[in-house]
Write an enzyme that holds these catalytic residues in place. Structure first.
Site, PDB file in Angstrom:
ATOM      1  N   CYS A   2       0.850  -1.183   0.000  1.00 54.02           N
ATOM      2  CA  CYS A   2       0.000   0.000   0.000  1.00 54.02           C
ATOM      3  C   CYS A   2       0.893   1.243   0.000  1.00 54.02           C
ATOM      4  CB  CYS A   2      -0.926   0.097   1.201  1.00 54.02           C
ATOM      5  SG  CYS A   2      -2.006  -1.313   1.384  1.00 54.02           S
ATOM      6  N   ARG A  29       3.138   0.093  -5.298  1.00 54.73           N
ATOM      7  CA  ARG A  29       3.037  -0.508  -3.958  1.00 54.73           C
ATOM      8  C   ARG A  29       1.712  -1.248  -3.766  1.00 54.73           C
ATOM      9  NH1 ARG A  29       6.817   1.713  -0.602  1.00 54.73           N
ATOM     10  NH2 ARG A  29       5.669   0.934   1.177  1.00 54.73           N
ATOM     11  N   TRP A  71      -3.081  -2.448  -1.580  1.00 51.43           N
ATOM     12  CA  TRP A  71      -2.787  -3.838  -1.916  1.00 51.43           C
ATOM     13  C   TRP A  71      -3.508  -4.639  -0.849  1.00 51.43           C
ATOM     14  CZ3 TRP A  71      -0.030  -7.950   0.444  1.00 51.43           C
ATOM     15  CH2 TRP A  71       0.231  -9.028  -0.404  1.00 51.43           C
ATOM     16  N   ASN A  97      -0.651   1.738   6.000  1.00 49.20           N
ATOM     17  CA  ASN A  97       0.103   0.690   5.308  1.00 49.20           C
ATOM     18  C   ASN A  97       0.660  -0.216   6.401  1.00 49.20           C
ATOM     19  OD1 ASN A  97       1.919  -0.779   3.706  1.00 49.20           O
ATOM     20  ND2 ASN A  97       3.494   0.785   3.899  1.00 49.20           N
ATOM     21  N   GLY A  98       0.417  -1.519   6.312  1.00 54.03           N
ATOM     22  CA  GLY A  98       0.919  -2.446   7.333  1.00 54.03           C
ATOM     23  C   GLY A  98      -0.197  -3.351   7.818  1.00 54.03           C
ATOM     24  N   GLU A 461      15.494 -17.853 -11.324  1.00 56.61           N
ATOM     25  CA  GLU A 461      15.117 -16.452 -11.547  1.00 56.61           C
ATOM     26  C   GLU A 461      14.287 -16.325 -12.836  1.00 56.61           C
ATOM     27  OE1 GLU A 461      14.956 -13.881  -9.889  1.00 56.61           O
ATOM     28  OE2 GLU A 461      14.949 -12.202 -11.273  1.00 56.61           O
ATOM     29  N   LYS A 465      10.522 -14.800 -13.148  1.00 63.31           N
ATOM     30  CA  LYS A 465      10.173 -13.685 -14.054  1.00 63.31           C
ATOM     31  C   LYS A 465       8.976 -14.071 -14.923  1.00 63.31           C
ATOM     32  CE  LYS A 465      11.785 -11.210 -12.528  1.00 63.31           C
ATOM     33  NZ  LYS A 465      12.687 -11.006 -11.440  1.00 63.31           N
ATOM     34  N   GLU A 468       5.555 -14.531 -12.799  1.00 69.11           N
ATOM     35  CA  GLU A 468       4.951 -13.385 -12.102  1.00 69.11           C
ATOM     36  C   GLU A 468       4.357 -12.364 -13.051  1.00 69.11           C
ATOM     37  OE1 GLU A 468       7.476 -10.943  -9.521  1.00 69.11           O
ATOM     38  OE2 GLU A 468       9.194 -11.441 -10.758  1.00 69.11           O
ATOM     39  N   HIS A 484      14.786 -37.120 -11.442  1.00 71.65           N
ATOM     40  CA  HIS A 484      14.282 -37.538 -10.129  1.00 71.65           C
ATOM     41  C   HIS A 484      12.816 -37.171  -9.939  1.00 71.65           C
ATOM     42  CE1 HIS A 484      18.254 -38.811  -8.956  1.00 71.65           C
ATOM     43  NE2 HIS A 484      18.731 -37.632  -9.351  1.00 71.65           N
ATOM     44  N   LYS A 577       5.383  -3.973  -5.201  1.00 71.12           N
ATOM     45  CA  LYS A 577       6.844  -3.860  -5.270  1.00 71.12           C
ATOM     46  C   LYS A 577       7.529  -4.102  -3.933  1.00 71.12           C
ATOM     47  CE  LYS A 577      10.616  -2.810  -7.506  1.00 71.12           C
ATOM     48  NZ  LYS A 577      11.111  -3.877  -8.396  1.00 71.12           N
TER      49      LYS A 577
END
Ligand code: M6R
Length: 582
Positions: A2, A29, A71, A97-98, A461, A465, A468, A484, A577
């Site tokens: 947020c 955010r 968010w 925010n939190g 990585e 990418k 997401e 395996h 982010k």
């Protein structure tokens, strides 16, 4: 997550549409819903919207405004759950925010005292608790302080009170800054909301609370405190898209410079940290791409005689008993605000471990907890996906690894040499080839990425990418692991991206062959073409820097997959982010 912002001026009003563009600059955010409240004489007027930030319905200007981009954590994406939240009598309007951990307990207490609730958020208790304490307080600040004493959890808060010409604020474990302009003050989660107005900033400390109007009053533990004003050292153009359609593409392209910039470091600081690393037990903690960056550099550390324990920050608690003043932590974070990482660092500090941060955002929480900060110097990374920050992190870790054997300049010279390869990989012609591949892969349900050694980290990585931003299921595997279990997933046409080094590549090519014989469509990322490849992306450059070089085409591929699917690459669904929740 947020983003919160508050504008205060006793002389100069701000157009509401302009204020909304300040909220918009924080939408990396969170972008589920947004809203703002402004003071109109002694009345608080609020507008709330779902979805992306657009032009507000409310016209006009105001001298005291607070805003929020959400968010969602507690409660669905609805107007009732959208901030600002107002107290029952509309005296207080607040953005947060939190997470308020004891919100249920506080909700029950307030209900017993006649308060009603309309949404599901943890935030809604805060304005009502302030209003409750106002009944027995002599000032709003006193009621606010009583409220803060009751809150458990993490927060950055700003609020308006209908009769006060002030914006109140507080922070505990969530970022909050104050932009100091000529005739206005702006309290905000991040400097990006005011960088085009002022470069003067105060980074608030944990436990700070107070208010802004024409002056700034900050308190901590009931005492008034002074916080220094710092100067932001990057330019506003860095936070704009310029000629690029999306931040993601801009940030991928910037890597030709940022990888070099990351290595412009104070040699004394690097030497000091390296000496610490040599004489202690080393833990590298990080999350997401920052964790992958550590894994990508692991081989270089091992080669140069250091065994780092690389641990996801959210799992670090288990290692607490092994930590002491003989431990050195390398905490890696683009934002410097990832709560899991901040918690890990706090644990390490209680055991007197030394904290070294590799961090991008100046003034972030991590920078204030660390003994030493190595800044990435890549400028603001706005796209939710890490691209330029990832390669900068790898470059800095390589610098530390080469410093272990007293060759800090080795990485610098080598990086200078690989810049021409980065230049090609980020060029339009290289991207055209990757775009073609995205056309082939756009309807895939799964994409597997495979590598060995340092290329295993690249595979991890790469999968992160792809998934997401394109929402295609992607998974990274170590070449040696495929037989395996994962090979059972391979069907006719399953795309497998295989990272092939220049030297010692027999094993990974055998893995590619095994996959191909089960029907996989093999995409080779390598210097030389191999007969197993159905599609080839040529990447030149030494194996040592493969984690930097070979990820670039996959960053571009991920971008084009999102574009092909009509998705916004800068703001993938459900993500934000900076992850300031557990
Ligand atoms: O700001 P941080 O580096 O601490 O963030 C860690 C992760 O949240 C981050 O790398 C995330 O995985 C990115 N979205 C990946 O692109």
């Amino acid at each position: 997550m947020c983003g919160i912002v508050g504008y205060s001026s006793t002389s100069n009003s701000i157009e509401l549409s302009e204020f909304v563009s300040m909220i918009k600059s924080l939408d990396y955010r969170g972008y589920d819903s947004w809203g703002f409240t402004f003071k109109d004489a002694d009345q608080l007027k609020t507008e709330k919207q779902l979805g992306k930030i657009e032009t507000p319905n409310q016209q006009g200007s105001a001298t005291f405004v607070i805003g929020h981009t959400r968010w969602a954590t507690h409660g669905k994406v609805t107007k009732d759950n959208t901030h600002p939240h107002t107290s029952n009598s509309n005296k207080i309007s607040l953005v947060h925010n939190g997470i308020i951990e004891n919100h249920q307990e506080l909700r029950n207490k307030l209900k017993d005292n006649g308060f009603n609730f309309y949404g599901e958020t943890d935030t809604e208790v805060i304005p009502n608790l302030i209003e409750f304490h106002l009944r027995t307080s002599e000032s709003v600040l006193e009621a606010f302080k009583k409220t803060l004493d009751e809150l458990k959890g993490t927060f950055a808060i700003t609020f308006l009170h209908d009769k006060s010409k002030k914006i109140f604020f507080a922070r505990r474990d969530s970022p909050l800054t104050i932009g100091v302009d000529k005739d206005s003050l702006i309290v905000s989660s991040d400097v990006t909301s005011f960088i085009d107005r002022t470069k003067k900033v105060i980074y608030l400390e944990d436990g700070d609370y107070g208010y802004i109007n024409s002056e700034i009053k900050i308190f901590n533990k009931e005492k008034e405190v002074h916080r220094e004003i710092s100067e932001i050292d990057w330019d506003v153009s860095k936070a704009k898209k310029g000629d690029f359609k999306h931040f993601m593409l801009k940030e991928i392209s910037e890597q030709v410079d940022t990888v070099k910039q990351a290595l412009i470091q104070d040699s004394k600081l690097i030497e000091k940290i390296t000496n610490e690393l040599k004489s202690s037990e080393v833990y590298i903690v990080a999350c997401g791409s920052s964790y992958n960056a550590a894994k990508a550099a692991e081989g270089e550390f091992l080669k140069n005689g250091l065994i780092p324990r690389i641990i996801h920050a959210h799992e670090f608690e288990q290692y607490e008993k092994f930590l002491s003043e003989k431990s050195t932590i390398i905490a890696i974070s683009q934002s410097g605000e990832t709560l899991d990482l901040i918690n890990a660092v706090k644990i390490a500090k209680t055991r007197e471990a030394k904290i070294n941060a590799i961090v991008n955002v100046q003034g972030s929480s991590l920078t204030r907890l660390s003994d030493n900060n190595i800044f990435m110097n890549v400028g603001p990374e706005i796209c939710v996906l890490s691209t330029k920050s990832y390669t900068a992190q790898v470059a800095i870790l390589m610098l530390l690894a080469s410093s272990l054997i007293n060759k800090p300049n080795e990485s610098k010279q080598e990086i200078e040499e690989i810049v021409r390869h980065i230049y090609y990989l980020t060029s339009e012609s290289a991207r055209k080839h990757t775009k073609e591949l995205s056309q082939i892969l756009r309807y895939s349900n799964h994409i597997f990425t495979i590598g060995r050694g340092r290329d295993y980290a690249t595979a991890m990585e790469a999968a992160l990418k792809i998934k997401e931003v394109s929402y295609i299921h992607a998974e990274g595997f170590a070449g040696g692991e495929i037989k395996h279990g994962p090979i059972a997933m391979i069907e006719h046409g399953t795309p497998c991206i295989v990272f092939v080094p220049n030297k010692n590549n027999q094993d990974i090519l055998s893995n590619a062959q095994e996959l191909k014989s089960r029907g996989a469509f093999i995409i080779g990322i390598s210097e030389k073409k191999d007969e197993t490849f159905d599609y080839w992306i040529k990447v030149l450059g030494p194996d040592k820097f493969s984690p930097i070089l070979r990820i670039i085409p996959i960053q571009a591929l991920s971008y084009y997959l999102a574009i092909m699917k009509g998705l916004d690459p800068d703001k993938p669904r459900n993500l934000a982010k900076s992850v300031t929740v557990k």
